[in-house]
Write an enzyme that holds these catalytic residues in place. Sequence first.
Site, PDB file in Angstrom:
ATOM      1  N   HIS B  12       0.830  -1.212   0.000  1.00 22.45           N
ATOM      2  CA  HIS B  12       0.000   0.000   0.000  1.00 22.45           C
ATOM      3  C   HIS B  12       0.869   1.270   0.000  1.00 22.45           C
ATOM      4  O   HIS B  12       0.520   2.249   0.670  1.00 22.45           O
ATOM      5  CB  HIS B  12      -1.008  -0.021   1.155  1.00 22.45           C
ATOM      6  CG  HIS B  12      -0.408  -0.157   2.533  1.00 22.45           C
ATOM      7  ND1 HIS B  12      -1.040  -0.806   3.568  1.00 22.45           N
ATOM      8  CD2 HIS B  12       0.763   0.293   3.050  1.00 22.45           C
ATOM      9  CE1 HIS B  12      -0.286  -0.753   4.656  1.00 22.45           C
ATOM     10  NE2 HIS B  12       0.806  -0.071   4.375  1.00 22.45           N
ATOM     11  N   HIS B  59      -0.547   4.846   9.763  1.00 22.69           N
ATOM     12  CA  HIS B  59       0.849   5.295   9.803  1.00 22.69           C
ATOM     13  C   HIS B  59       0.936   6.615  10.555  1.00 22.69           C
ATOM     14  O   HIS B  59       1.230   7.658   9.959  1.00 22.69           O
ATOM     15  CB  HIS B  59       1.380   5.462   8.383  1.00 22.69           C
ATOM     16  CG  HIS B  59       1.298   4.215   7.544  1.00 22.69           C
ATOM     17  ND1 HIS B  59       0.122   3.804   6.950  1.00 22.69           N
ATOM     18  CD2 HIS B  59       2.224   3.290   7.202  1.00 22.69           C
ATOM     19  CE1 HIS B  59       0.345   2.679   6.284  1.00 22.69           C
ATOM     20  NE2 HIS B  59       1.605   2.339   6.416  1.00 22.69           N
ATOM     21  N   HIS B 193      10.677  -3.734   2.792  1.00 23.04           N
ATOM     22  CA  HIS B 193      11.105  -2.343   2.726  1.00 23.04           C
ATOM     23  C   HIS B 193      11.587  -1.882   4.087  1.00 23.04           C
ATOM     24  O   HIS B 193      11.163  -2.398   5.122  1.00 23.04           O
ATOM     25  CB  HIS B 193      10.019  -1.406   2.174  1.00 23.04           C
ATOM     26  CG  HIS B 193       8.736  -1.279   2.964  1.00 23.04           C
ATOM     27  ND1 HIS B 193       7.963  -2.338   3.358  1.00 23.04           N
ATOM     28  CD2 HIS B 193       8.090  -0.171   3.415  1.00 23.04           C
ATOM     29  CE1 HIS B 193       6.880  -1.901   3.992  1.00 23.04           C
ATOM     30  NE2 HIS B 193       6.944  -0.589   4.062  1.00 23.04           N
ATOM     31  N   GLU B 240       5.083  -5.312   8.205  1.00 23.12           N
ATOM     32  CA  GLU B 240       3.682  -5.140   7.811  1.00 23.12           C
ATOM     33  C   GLU B 240       3.080  -6.431   7.250  1.00 23.12           C
ATOM     34  O   GLU B 240       1.859  -6.602   7.251  1.00 23.12           O
ATOM     35  CB  GLU B 240       3.553  -4.032   6.760  1.00 23.12           C
ATOM     36  CG  GLU B 240       3.804  -2.623   7.299  1.00 23.12           C
ATOM     37  CD  GLU B 240       3.561  -1.541   6.235  1.00 23.12           C
ATOM     38  OE1 GLU B 240       3.405  -0.378   6.625  1.00 23.12           O
ATOM     39  OE2 GLU B 240       3.540  -1.854   5.025  1.00 23.12           O
TER      40      GLU B 240
END
Lengths: 284, 284, 138, 138
Positions: B12, B59, B193, B240
């Site tokens: 996302h 976030h 990431h 995540e």
Amino acid sequence: MAKITASVYTSHVPAIGAALDLGKSSDPYWQPLFKGYEPSKQWMKDNRPDVVFLVYNDHATAFSLELIPTFAIGCAAEFKPADEGWGPRPVPVVQGHPELASHIAHSVIQDEFDLTIVNKMDVDHGLTVPMSLMFGQPEAWPVKVIPFAVNVVQYPVPSGKRCFALGQAIRRAVESFDEDLNVQIWGTGGMSHQLQGARAGLINREWDNAWLDQMIADPQACSQVPHIDYVREAGSEGIELVMWLIARGAMADVAGGPKPTVKHRFYHVPASNTAVGHLILENN
Amino acid sequence: MAKITASVYTSHVPAIGAALDLGKSSDPYWQPLFKGYEPSKQWMKDNRPDVVFLVYNDHATAFSLELIPTFAIGCAAEFKPADEGWGPRPVPVVQGHPELASHIAHSVIQDEFDLTIVNKMDVDHGLTVPMSLMFGQPEAWPVKVIPFAVNVVQYPVPSGKRCFALGQAIRRAVESFDEDLNVQIWGTGGMSHQLQGARAGLINREWDNAWLDQMIADPQACSQVPHIDYVREAGSEGIELVMWLIARGAMADVAGGPKPTVKHRFYHVPASNTAVGHLILENN
Amino acid sequence: MALDKPYKDIPGTTIFDAEQSRKGYWLNQFCMSLMKADNRERFKADERAYLDQWPMTEEQKQGVLTRDLNRCIAAGGNIYFLAKIGATDGKSFQYMAASMTGMTQEQYAAMMLAGGRSAEGNRYIGEKAATQSNKEQA
Amino acid sequence: MALDKPYKDIPGTTIFDAEQSRKGYWLNQFCMSLMKADNRERFKADERAYLDQWPMTEEQKQGVLTRDLNRCIAAGGNIYFLAKIGATDGKSFQYMAASMTGMTQEQYAAMMLAGGRSAEGNRYIGEKAATQSNKEQA
Ligand SMILES: [Fe+3]
Ligand SMILES: [Fe+3]
């Protein structure tokens, strides 16, 4: 190593706080109630912990319907008494224990309890009335406090079984904290009461005392009591009693240790709309 | 009876939303990425659900450090796209499904998951970017959405094992809802990431794809991967991926049903700082 | 505290756990305030004065003023919160990420296009220089 | 919905579950607003005008205006939220509780002093009149 030395259980009726704050504690109505807490205040002087892990519920004060955590742990350095509509209670600001609180949060979340971590929260009578009952009216509270708020307002509330298991996880967490700390765990709320509808005023002395007997002697069995029994037998707000099972689950005997000693037990009707129950268990 | 018909998994990355919103989707940099989602948009046209149960993480948008729920379920009628610092994304307001959401909350809390119920919440790119990837840029989203926010920002985050078990509870909850509804469950975030420190930019194509293989074929084993492996192998924000296990846990095969069919699988590096993974599984 | 923190041995990586969160509470809450346009204006008008309204440490304030994100992270900052500073400055996330690696944004972007930083040599502290890119290893 | 709601058979009792909570959302959020002194003043100055700022149903507004807490509960109100109305009026919780039972406050207080309402006859709908007190049963 930190250690849970005792658990304390008490109702947290707001009218008790008001009676204290308004200087009515020797009125004939209130005198029998406060007399029941005299031995507790003495015991507390002799057995003062460093930290109290205080299980309570918020009563539409810090949490509205916007957000309702099932379990919320207070990790802040301090917590202010809330304004519940009449101005905040004239009691000291509650000092937290951020290090132990976040340690417990870390450990218990890894143990598969899905806590909400709270770093800013005002605390209502659910937390401050038990403090007043156990410590009286000091300038500053003599212990640090970790507030632990349980949703018992909007259904579904956590089951007695879940609460009892959580208490066991809290005990493991406390005992894995390196610093030497004397920790008490308190369960608050109850006993039988109903604040709503045509059935308001329900009190069930027999059920309350049988439940207490079982919670002391066989907490595992007590944790299996279904929600509906609390509501039917102890009134819609009697459901607060599931919070006592968190404190009970944290006692040594549940993890195979020796049985606790009952240092004090007290029961009184009424405080405003509510039956008041109180118990002190010491680990051996 | 409501039924989970398929699960969708996707990264996302906020830059994907920005590329779409700024009309850059046919730029050479972005073209290969959006090409990978063309089959998904077609599949979605052919298999449009009534409701998407959308697992994502906030976030530092709706939740600051004041309050961090491990699991939060959105029960409101609508959720606005959040202003993340550049104004809200120009995408439709998300329509919720309060009845199904509270039904799931009720059922899953009774199943011993300690959810936080949220009735007011803005949703950030974690939720809106997957919507854009699967539905393009319509005037209004063609489905209702139940936002389910998982804490993967402050440690400890829930384990893969806990997420996988939660998915199973969500499936039971959906299937006990009386209304006939076609429900999809989406897991978002990842793949590898790292957005912080000297190691920023870490990408691990081999690990990502091996993890995907295992998540498809043996999700039970995949759910046992410890946190530290995600961080070490897939970067600090690769964690995540545990959210994908919630969606995977809700698939029929985990409860003894037939294996799902892989309708689409796509992997691309880079989208800004991130490896993009995408998968569609259909129940049989 | 006896909690297991196995993530302490990963190079160039700070896990935002309860300890970091406590340390960085006001730094991160300051960042959160930048989600409101009014506050962004006030911050831009006089950064020091705006920062001085927050109970942050001087080290945290210096980290913000110098836009040294590694310094901010060491002082308890979390990247999702710190990203609000970059948004206020009109910088991309990739710009911010590059700034932490000691590479120029061009070098960093090139590394990402070439497949990103390899995990090889970047799994354990001391295994190999943590800031090496794929390219440099190839 | 196939969820088990065993609490539907208890007399004089409304369990505040998700369904009630949805129904009463704005009524309860209105009550919550009364925790601020300013809002209490505005409400007292013109109750109807203040209520009209909330997307409440007319039934909910009438429940508030007539201080009929049972009506408010039927419309989705929760007693902890509704208690803020009583606090605004300067009424005790016992006053509010009594008002829901059809008893005067004196009768209610006397019932509580005598040990409260018995559970006997009050466990199941239809078992016996739900509003009977200990006294009446004795
Ligand atoms: Fe209470
Ligand atoms: Fe993300």
